[in-house]
Scaffold this motif. Structure first.
Motif, PDB file in Angstrom:
ATOM      1  N   THR A  36       0.813  -1.215   0.000  1.00 33.25           N
ATOM      2  CA  THR A  36       0.000   0.000   0.000  1.00 33.25           C
ATOM      3  C   THR A  36       0.850   1.271   0.000  1.00 33.25           C
ATOM      4  OG1 THR A  36      -0.173  -0.161   2.419  1.00 33.25           O
ATOM      5  CG2 THR A  36      -1.983  -1.086   1.137  1.00 33.25           C
ATOM      6  N   VAL A  38       2.558   4.194  -1.525  1.00 35.92           N
ATOM      7  CA  VAL A  38       2.302   4.907  -2.787  1.00 35.92           C
ATOM      8  C   VAL A  38       3.570   5.076  -3.605  1.00 35.92           C
ATOM      9  CG1 VAL A  38       0.278   6.116  -1.917  1.00 35.92           C
ATOM     10  CG2 VAL A  38       2.547   7.130  -1.611  1.00 35.92           C
ATOM     11  N   ASN A  43       7.060  -3.231  -4.325  1.00 38.12           N
ATOM     12  CA  ASN A  43       5.735  -3.719  -4.708  1.00 38.12           C
ATOM     13  C   ASN A  43       5.835  -4.434  -6.054  1.00 38.12           C
ATOM     14  OD1 ASN A  43       3.067  -4.060  -5.589  1.00 38.12           O
ATOM     15  ND2 ASN A  43       2.369  -2.225  -4.531  1.00 38.12           N
ATOM     16  N   VAL A  48      -0.787   0.148  -6.311  1.00 35.61           N
ATOM     17  CA  VAL A  48      -1.129   0.099  -4.894  1.00 35.61           C
ATOM     18  C   VAL A  48      -2.310  -0.844  -4.687  1.00 35.61           C
ATOM     19  CG1 VAL A  48      -1.938   1.439  -2.922  1.00 35.61           C
ATOM     20  CG2 VAL A  48      -0.253   2.417  -4.487  1.00 35.61           C
TER      21      VAL A  48
END
Length: 470
Positions: A36, A38, A43, A48
């Motif tokens: 999560t 930003v 990731n 997100v």
């Protein structure tokens, strides 16, 4: 090998499987913070993760969890408890590998479904295995090993997750089932299953290994007692699941065992422990804890692991099962009530800065809560599930308990999320306090003490007959 505590060794190795269960439970705490972010620094999705994606992951895990116990029951009845538990390493390895190569949120949801399947599978398989290798002397302590393994897995992820990359965390989690599978290859089949199949010589040899006996004469009384406990049915009856479901609700002893065990696992999951573990870092961030969220979560993991390690020293000794249940219920109720009060004050006094004087309270209350859960309702509930059912219907009875636990775990997760969004953290924790009060009432009225009772004596007590403790 002739060692007095071989059954404890076998139980410890078997419960390495539950370390993966703990890893799966704690996985969202560090990982969702990465997903999560930003800035997308760590990731693999490139986007997100949204609340809707998280809901799909939770739902997929619950659906997979409902399938796992059914497969584990089928394998354990046909191939034995040892093979069933050994195979639990496979879905965990598959799940962690999927999360390592994940390139989309859809694949991550599939991986969480496989993880849920593995969780449900291992919970049933390890409960059956531990329940059937334990002697009367260490039955309660071995029942607590499930919680010890689970909390070790939680601590493992808490300590590693925030400080390693997403990919490295999945690899480290994958190493756990590989280690379990390697070590568990050397563990024996349960004597109960061997006696059921008429393999009395192998059952005697297994009992000699587990009890550290030097001759058959030392285990002969226990072997005869197990035959009495197991062979109270027609051979082959364990495969007829529908007959056993009928016996669960028509026999007084079985029905009472089912009510007690289902009640225990319902209240165990209704404490919201898994939701608190999964949201620990966000919870501490929300509460403005004196420690930063990452280190507060690690403290939480250490405390719950140490608390779960303490219970085996008391459950078979002077304390017993029932007092531990009652004491932990009272303590957990007070802890979450205090948390609810803190979040109410935060909502009312946030502009005044008065909470700076009590910013230690959330960590303290949560530490007390997880310590009492992991030293009480967590391990003791599964210890009682292991010993309440007669051998013939134990796979069916334990399967129902595991399925109930998974359903209520998911239901409480969604209910807590709804409460937090609609009315705030304070009302969510007060709801848990009400549930804690109900768990105390249930343990007081329905649960009887099984310390010092043989498996045969427990069935006599469930049927309403008076028994003598060892």
């Amino acid at each position: 090998m002739r060692w007095r505590y071989c059954e404890l060794l076998a139980g410890a190795v078997a419960n390495l499987a539950t370390v993966s269960l703990g890893c799966a439970i704690a996985w969202p705490a560090p990982v969702l913070l990465k997903l999560t972010d930003v800035n997308l620094e760590d990731n693999p999705f490139g986007v997100v993760v949204t609340e809707r994606d998280k809901a799909w992951m939770d739902g997929a895990m619950a659906i997979g969890g409902l399938c796992g116990p059914l497969v584990a029951r089928w394998i354990s009845l046909r191939q034995g408890r040892r093979i069933a538990l050994l195979l639990s390493a496979v879905p965990y390895i598959v799940a962690w590998l999927l999360l390592m190569i994940v390139g989309s949120i859809s694949l991550a949801i599939v991986a969480r479904a496989v993880t849920g399947f593995a969780n449900g599978y291992v919970l049933l398989a390890v409960t059956l295995y531990i329940g059937e290798i334990a002697s009367d002397r260490y039955r309660g302590a071995l029942g607590c090993f499930i919680q010890i393994g689970t909390t070790l897995g939680v601590l493992y992820v808490y300590c590693l997750g925030p400080f390693v990359s997403y990919l490295a965390l999945q690899a480290l989690c994958c190493a756990v089932p590989i280690l379990f599978g390697t070590l568990f290859l050397y563990m024996p089949e349960t004597p109960h299953f061997l006696i059921e199949r008429g393999l009395y010589q192998r059952a005697a040899e297994t009992l000699m290994f587990l009890r550290g006996a030097h001759s058959l004469d030392e285990v002969q009384p226990e072997l005869e007692e197990l035959k009495q406990y197991i062979l109270q049915r027609a051979p082959g009856a364990t495969t007829r699941g529908f007959i056993h479901l009928w016996q669960l609700v028509t026999s007084r002893a079985n029905c009472r065992a089912l009510i007690i065990t289902i009640g225990l696992v319902v209240f165990q999951q209704a404490t919201g422990i898994d939701s608190i573990i999964a949201k620990s870092e966000k919870l501490f961030a929300k509460a403005n804890s004196a420690l930063d969220p990452v280190h507060s979560t690690i403290v939480l993991g250490v405390i719950q692991f140490l608390a779960s390690c303490a219970t085996p020293f008391f459950i078979d000794g002077c304390t017993g099962r029932r007092p531990i249940l009652l004491g932990s219920s009272i303590g957990m109720t007070l802890s979450v009530a205090i948390l609810g009060t803190y979040f109410l004050l935060e909502r009312l006094l946030i502009a005044s800065g008065m909470l700076e004087f009590i910013n230690w309270l959330p960590l303290t209350a949560l530490v007390v809560f997880v310590a009492l859960y992991n030293g009480g309702y967590g391990p003791v509930a599964w210890a009682l599930v292991m010993e309440m059912f007669p051998h013939a219907i134990k796979p069916s009875g334990v399967t129902i308990c595991v399925l109930t636990a998974i359903l209520f775990d998911y239901a409480i997760l969604q209910l807590l999320n709804s409460f937090i969004v609609s009315v705030g953290y304070d009302w969510a924790f007060w709801m848990l306090a009400i549930i804690g009060s109900a768990s105390f009432a249930f343990a007081w009225w329905m649960v009887f003490e099984t310390r010092g009772l043989t498996l045969v004596a427990i069935q006599e007590r469930l049927a309403g007959n008076k028994v003598v403790r060892l």
